[in-house]
Design a protein around this motif. Structure first.
Motif, PDB file in Angstrom:
ATOM      1  N   UNK A  17      20.241  -5.799  38.519  1.00 22.00           N
ATOM      2  CA  UNK A  17      20.027  -6.757  37.430  1.00 22.00           C
ATOM      3  C   UNK A  17      18.648  -7.393  37.537  1.00 22.00           C
ATOM      4  N   UNK A  18      18.255  -7.766  38.758  1.00 18.99           N
ATOM      5  CA  UNK A  18      16.910  -8.318  38.964  1.00 18.99           C
ATOM      6  C   UNK A  18      15.864  -7.299  38.541  1.00 18.99           C
ATOM      7  N   UNK A  19      16.080  -6.037  38.923  1.00 17.79           N
ATOM      8  CA  UNK A  19      15.142  -4.975  38.563  1.00 17.79           C
ATOM      9  C   UNK A  19      15.022  -4.830  37.057  1.00 17.79           C
ATOM     10  N   UNK A  20      16.157  -4.917  36.354  1.00 23.15           N
ATOM     11  CA  UNK A  20      16.130  -4.799  34.897  1.00 23.15           C
ATOM     12  C   UNK A  20      15.412  -5.993  34.247  1.00 23.15           C
ATOM     13  N   UNK A  21      15.587  -7.169  34.802  1.00 22.74           N
ATOM     14  CA  UNK A  21      14.876  -8.345  34.288  1.00 22.74           C
ATOM     15  C   UNK A  21      13.369  -8.139  34.429  1.00 22.74           C
ATOM     16  N   UNK A  22      12.954  -7.611  35.580  1.00 23.13           N
ATOM     17  CA  UNK A  22      11.527  -7.410  35.838  1.00 23.13           C
ATOM     18  C   UNK A  22      10.936  -6.316  34.963  1.00 23.13           C
ATOM     19  N   UNK A  23      11.686  -5.232  34.773  1.00 20.18           N
ATOM     20  CA  UNK A  23      11.138  -4.081  34.040  1.00 20.18           C
ATOM     21  C   UNK A  23      11.353  -4.159  32.542  1.00 20.18           C
ATOM     22  N   UNK A  24      12.373  -4.935  32.121  1.00 17.01           N
ATOM     23  CA  UNK A  24      12.695  -5.014  30.699  1.00 17.01           C
ATOM     24  C   UNK A  24      13.330  -3.752  30.155  1.00 17.01           C
ATOM     25  N   UNK A  25      13.821  -2.868  31.039  1.00 15.85           N
ATOM     26  CA  UNK A  25      14.378  -1.592  30.590  1.00 15.85           C
ATOM     27  C   UNK A  25      15.771  -1.724  29.979  1.00 15.85           C
ATOM     28  N   UNK A  39      15.127 -18.084  40.084  1.00 20.28           N
ATOM     29  CA  UNK A  39      15.159 -17.674  41.486  1.00 20.28           C
ATOM     30  C   UNK A  39      13.829 -17.060  41.907  1.00 20.28           C
ATOM     31  N   UNK A  40      13.251 -16.256  41.031  1.00 21.26           N
ATOM     32  CA  UNK A  40      11.946 -15.649  41.326  1.00 21.26           C
ATOM     33  C   UNK A  40      10.899 -16.726  41.549  1.00 21.26           C
ATOM     34  N   UNK A  41      10.911 -17.739  40.684  1.00 21.72           N
ATOM     35  CA  UNK A  41       9.926 -18.817  40.785  1.00 21.72           C
ATOM     36  C   UNK A  41      10.167 -19.669  42.031  1.00 21.72           C
ATOM     37  N   UNK A  42      11.414 -20.022  42.288  1.00 18.51           N
ATOM     38  CA  UNK A  42      11.713 -20.884  43.434  1.00 18.51           C
ATOM     39  C   UNK A  42      11.424 -20.198  44.761  1.00 18.51           C
ATOM     40  N   UNK A  43      11.713 -18.916  44.845  1.00 18.03           N
ATOM     41  CA  UNK A  43      11.501 -18.187  46.101  1.00 18.03           C
ATOM     42  C   UNK A  43      10.076 -17.657  46.249  1.00 18.03           C
ATOM     43  N   UNK A  44       9.316 -17.656  45.143  1.00 20.10           N
ATOM     44  CA  UNK A  44       7.947 -17.137  45.206  1.00 20.10           C
ATOM     45  C   UNK A  44       7.901 -15.632  45.359  1.00 20.10           C
ATOM     46  N   UNK A  45       8.794 -14.938  44.654  1.00 20.01           N
ATOM     47  CA  UNK A  45       8.875 -13.486  44.776  1.00 20.01           C
ATOM     48  C   UNK A  45       7.769 -12.817  43.963  1.00 20.01           C
ATOM     49  N   UNK A  46       7.107 -11.800  44.578  1.00 22.42           N
ATOM     50  CA  UNK A  46       6.098 -10.993  43.890  1.00 22.42           C
ATOM     51  C   UNK A  46       6.474  -9.525  44.056  1.00 22.42           C
ATOM     52  N   UNK A  47       6.703  -8.805  42.951  1.00 23.90           N
ATOM     53  CA  UNK A  47       7.071  -7.389  43.064  1.00 23.90           C
ATOM     54  C   UNK A  47       6.000  -6.601  43.793  1.00 23.90           C
ATOM     55  N   UNK A  48       6.414  -5.670  44.634  1.00 21.75           N
ATOM     56  CA  UNK A  48       5.478  -4.787  45.314  1.00 21.75           C
ATOM     57  C   UNK A  48       4.753  -3.935  44.281  1.00 21.75           C
ATOM     58  N   UNK A  49       3.422  -3.946  44.315  1.00 24.98           N
ATOM     59  CA  UNK A  49       2.634  -3.266  43.281  1.00 24.98           C
ATOM     60  C   UNK A  49       2.887  -1.770  43.262  1.00 24.98           C
ATOM     61  N   UNK A  50       2.983  -1.170  44.459  1.00 24.69           N
ATOM     62  CA  UNK A  50       3.201   0.267  44.517  1.00 24.69           C
ATOM     63  C   UNK A  50       4.554   0.658  43.966  1.00 24.69           C
ATOM     64  N   UNK A  51       5.588  -0.085  44.361  1.00 23.32           N
ATOM     65  CA  UNK A  51       6.925   0.216  43.862  1.00 23.32           C
ATOM     66  C   UNK A  51       7.014  -0.011  42.362  1.00 23.32           C
ATOM     67  N   UNK A  52       6.367  -1.066  41.894  1.00 22.27           N
ATOM     68  CA  UNK A  52       6.392  -1.364  40.463  1.00 22.27           C
ATOM     69  C   UNK A  52       5.719  -0.245  39.669  1.00 22.27           C
ATOM     70  N   UNK A  53       4.601   0.281  40.217  1.00 20.25           N
ATOM     71  CA  UNK A  53       3.887   1.353  39.532  1.00 20.25           C
ATOM     72  C   UNK A  53       4.740   2.616  39.457  1.00 20.25           C
ATOM     73  N   UNK A  54       5.441   2.925  40.567  1.00 18.84           N
ATOM     74  CA  UNK A  54       6.296   4.109  40.585  1.00 18.84           C
ATOM     75  C   UNK A  54       7.447   3.968  39.585  1.00 18.84           C
ATOM     76  N   UNK A  55       7.997   2.775  39.513  1.00 20.66           N
ATOM     77  CA  UNK A  55       9.154   2.555  38.643  1.00 20.66           C
ATOM     78  C   UNK A  55       8.782   2.588  37.172  1.00 20.66           C
ATOM     79  N   UNK A  56       7.610   2.086  36.854  1.00 21.04           N
ATOM     80  CA  UNK A  56       7.239   1.939  35.452  1.00 21.04           C
ATOM     81  C   UNK A  56       6.212   2.942  34.963  1.00 21.04           C
TER      82      UNK A  56
END
Length: 335
Positions: A17-25, A39-56
């Motif tokens: 679900x988090x992945x779908x929120x990030x990708x909008x798929x 949760x992303x804002x409170x925890x300071x989460x930043x998607x890994x650039x390499x993984x994000x590129x592979x996924x999208x």
């Protein structure tokens, strides 16, 4: 470093679900999306650039090709580059700066490697060797500059033809009839760089209509080169009273040499510069000038590139209208 799984646990949802929120798929309910984003804002989460590129299949990087040549005024080029980087960041993109003189090889490297999602090209020549490759790829691109043939391309630039015409009109209005153009270094014209050629064409065309005589002399810049150039101009056209300078490195040497020869600015000679406002206002004589709108050029280029990346951009030519600011370096021609 916070992981996607930790975000999911904090938000009380699955990792997918988090992945779908990030990708909008996939469509996610507003309440769930809001909870994940908090949760992303409170925890300071930043998607890994390499993984994000592979996924999208996206790198979220724009390649900016800006050859830093010794015959060009680098501060202007870098001001445009900074404007591109700043504008790109507001859209969630980073900029990969390519400064070598690689020409078509750089285009092939970017399109063939997936280094970037799109390209912005600067230092555009009238018959630029990079253009056939751009027309042959599906990767979005924008030129900051104007080639001779703009078909199938998106271009953003100052209207340098109108800039040259505006300088001629200003000097003609003040009664000047013999004018000289102090141009860029000879290599800039040998490469048929678009901005320099178009300025000269616009100035010459309007000068013919206004009855002005024009002498164009390229100049390397610097005191010694300017001294030789100025001597040639006055040897050929002793009655020259108006100067248009399109070479930032030649501005201060020209003013110093005119003083040394006893030619007062603007009482004896008028000078118009095509340059950044900072150069014009900090010169020893505050220069009447046409500004180089670096910020606007960079911003317009990014906006049109983002539109292409989002699927609703179109090929177009955007020419920014020149603005001439009158300062202390121009006045009526001496009788």
């Amino acid at each position: 470093m916070v992981t996607l799984a930790e975000v999911a646990q904090h938000a009380g949802v699955s990792a997918s679900t988090v992945s779908y929120v990030l990708s909008g798929k996939r469509s996610i309910s507003a309440g769930t999306r809001e909870r994940v984003e908090q949760s992303i804002q409170q925890l300071g989460y930043h998607p890994n650039a390499g993984a994000r590129a592979l996924a999208s299949s996206r790198s979220n990087i724009i390649a900016l090709m800006v050859p830093l040549r010794t015959d060009m005024y680098v501060p202007v080029m870098m001001e445009i580059a900074i404007a591109v980087a700043t504008s790109a960041r507001t859209h969630g993109y980073d900029v990969l700066l390519l400064t070598g003189e690689e020409g078509p090889d750089a285009v092939r490297r970017v399109t063939g490697s997936g280094l970037a999602d799109a390209m912005i090209l600067m230092d555009v020549e009238l018959d630029d060797e990079r253009l056939p490759l751009l027309r042959g790829t599906e990767q979005p691109s924008v030129l900051i500059g104007l080639p001779a043939d703009t078909s199938g391309l998106t271009c953003v630039d100052l209207d340098f033809g109108a800039t040259g015409a505006l300088c001629a009109e200003q000097l003609a209005m003040l009664g000047h009839r013999d004018i000289a153009v102090i141009g860029e270094a000879p290599a800039v014209y040998e490469r048929h760089t678009g901005f320099a050629e178009r300025t000269l064409d616009g100035l010459r065309s309007r000068s013919r209509e206004l009855g002005l005589r024009v002498l164009h002399r390229p100049c390397e810049g610097g005191y010694d080169a300017m001294s030789l150039t100025l001597s040639r101009i006055f040897d050929e056209r002793p009655g020259t009273t108006g100067f248009v300078v399109q070479n930032e490195s030649a501005v201060e040497p020209l003013l110093a040499l005119l003083r040394r020869q006893g030619r007062a600015v603007p009482e004896d000679v008028s000078v118009i510069a095509i340059c950044p406002d900072q150069v014009a206002t900090q010169a020893s004589v505050r220069l009447t000038s046409v500004a180089i709108p670096a910020q606007e050029m960079g911003r317009h280029a990014v906006e049109r590139l983002i539109a292409k990346l989002e699927g609703h951009g179109k090929d177009e030519v955007v020419l920014l209208a020149p603005e001439l600011t009158v300062r202390a370096s121009t006045g009526p021609a001496a009788s």
